[in-house]
Design a protein around this motif. Structure first.
Motif: not given
Length: 92
Positions: A14-20, A69-70, A75-85
C-alpha cells in the motif's frame, strides 16, 4: 484521560496509497495534535510503520479515534497495536 501507545505497521503493497493520501493524513494528525488528542507521532526510519501517542478515555475509544485517520480509511495500514501506557516521566 489515559495515554495510549499506538503502533502502525504499514502494508508494503500500500506504499502508493500512503504516498497519495499522506498530505491528508498529515493534516489530520496536525489537527489532532492541536486539539490535544495526539501527543506525538512519527514514522519509523525503516518505513515499516509509525508510532503515535494519543489520549483517550479507554482502549475502545482510542481505536475508534484512529478510524478517522485517512490511512485507516484507505486501508494503508496492515496492523494496529493499541496499548495503555503508564507514564512515569515526560511531558503530558
Amino acid at each position: 484521560m489515559a495515554l495510549f501507545a499506538v503502533e502502525y505497521t504499514y502494508a508494503p503493497e500500500a506504499a502508493a496509497v500512503r504516498d497519495e493520501f499522506r498530505p491528508e493524513h498529515r493534516g489530520w494528525l496536525g489537527a489532532q495534535h492541536e486539539a490535544g488528542r495526539l501527543q506525538f507521532v512519527g514514522p519509523f526510519a525503516d518505513g515499516s510503520g509509525a508510532h503515535l501517542m494519543i489520549t483517550a478515555d479507554d482502549a475502545d475509544s482510542a481505536r475508534e479515534f484512529l478510524t478517522g485517520d485517512p490511512f485507516a480509511r484507505e486501508s494503508a495500514i496492515a496492523a494496529v497495536s493499541v496499548r495503555e501506557l503508564t507514564q512515569v516521566y515526560g511531558p503530558y
